[in-house]
Design a protein around this motif. Structure first.
Motif, PDB file in Angstrom:
ATOM      1  N   VAL A 169       0.850  -1.187   0.000  1.00  0.00           N
ATOM      2  CA  VAL A 169       0.000   0.000   0.000  1.00  0.00           C
ATOM      3  C   VAL A 169       0.887   1.239   0.000  1.00  0.00           C
ATOM      4  O   VAL A 169       0.594   2.216  -0.693  1.00  0.00           O
ATOM      5  N   GLU A 170       1.981   1.179   0.718  1.00  0.00           N
ATOM      6  CA  GLU A 170       2.911   2.317   0.775  1.00  0.00           C
ATOM      7  C   GLU A 170       3.420   2.682  -0.622  1.00  0.00           C
ATOM      8  O   GLU A 170       3.499   3.861  -0.964  1.00  0.00           O
ATOM      9  N   GLN A 171       3.739   1.689  -1.440  1.00  0.00           N
ATOM     10  CA  GLN A 171       4.204   1.953  -2.804  1.00  0.00           C
ATOM     11  C   GLN A 171       3.104   2.616  -3.636  1.00  0.00           C
ATOM     12  O   GLN A 171       3.376   3.577  -4.367  1.00  0.00           O
ATOM     13  N   ALA A 172       1.893   2.095  -3.527  1.00  0.00           N
ATOM     14  CA  ALA A 172       0.782   2.644  -4.302  1.00  0.00           C
ATOM     15  C   ALA A 172       0.447   4.064  -3.856  1.00  0.00           C
ATOM     16  O   ALA A 172       0.231   4.953  -4.685  1.00  0.00           O
ATOM     17  N   LYS A 196     -11.629   6.239   0.761  1.00  0.00           N
ATOM     18  CA  LYS A 196     -10.324   6.186   1.419  1.00  0.00           C
ATOM     19  C   LYS A 196     -10.289   5.075   2.467  1.00  0.00           C
ATOM     20  O   LYS A 196      -9.270   4.414   2.650  1.00  0.00           O
ATOM     21  N   SER A 197     -11.412   4.831   3.127  1.00  0.00           N
ATOM     22  CA  SER A 197     -11.449   3.795   4.161  1.00  0.00           C
ATOM     23  C   SER A 197     -11.192   2.406   3.575  1.00  0.00           C
ATOM     24  O   SER A 197     -10.654   1.535   4.257  1.00  0.00           O
ATOM     25  N   SER A 198     -11.541   2.201   2.324  1.00  0.00           N
ATOM     26  CA  SER A 198     -11.265   0.908   1.678  1.00  0.00           C
ATOM     27  C   SER A 198      -9.769   0.658   1.610  1.00  0.00           C
ATOM     28  O   SER A 198      -9.310  -0.464   1.833  1.00  0.00           O
ATOM     29  N   ILE A 199      -9.015   1.692   1.301  1.00  0.00           N
ATOM     30  CA  ILE A 199      -7.562   1.567   1.223  1.00  0.00           C
ATOM     31  C   ILE A 199      -7.006   1.215   2.599  1.00  0.00           C
ATOM     32  O   ILE A 199      -6.133   0.356   2.724  1.00  0.00           O
ATOM     33  N   THR A 200      -7.523   1.848   3.626  1.00  0.00           N
ATOM     34  CA  THR A 200      -7.067   1.590   4.991  1.00  0.00           C
ATOM     35  C   THR A 200      -7.308   0.136   5.381  1.00  0.00           C
ATOM     36  O   THR A 200      -6.466  -0.480   6.044  1.00  0.00           O
ATOM     37  N   HIS A 201      -8.414  -0.438   4.949  1.00  0.00           N
ATOM     38  CA  HIS A 201      -8.744  -1.824   5.287  1.00  0.00           C
ATOM     39  C   HIS A 201      -7.832  -2.840   4.608  1.00  0.00           C
ATOM     40  O   HIS A 201      -7.814  -4.000   4.996  1.00  0.00           O
TER      41      HIS A 201
END
Length: 64
Positions: free
Chosen positions: A3-6, A24-29
């Motif tokens: 996720v950090e790279q994306a 944004k919450s989807s990314i966090t999950h």
């Protein structure tokens, strides 16, 4: 891919989420790793600038 790279590629979780049509919450999950289906999507949509990293061996079809 992580996720950090994306997030680094897009500049923020919000921009990554908007690009994929997500909240944004989807990314966090996702945790630390982009789900494989989204990773392949990002690889295609970024013309390979982001790359899928295979972390598990591929299963072979059973032989007769």
């Amino acid at each position: 891919m992580t996720v950090e790279q994306a997030v680094s590629y897009f500049g923020s979780k919000t921009k990554l989420a908007n690009f994929l049509g997500l909240n944004k919450s989807s990314i966090t999950h996702w945790g630390n790793t982009v789900p494989s289906s989204r990773a392949y999507q990002l690889q295609v949509l970024t013309n390979g600038e982001l790359k899928v990293v295979e972390t598990q061996p591929k299963k072979l079809a059973p032989k007769d």
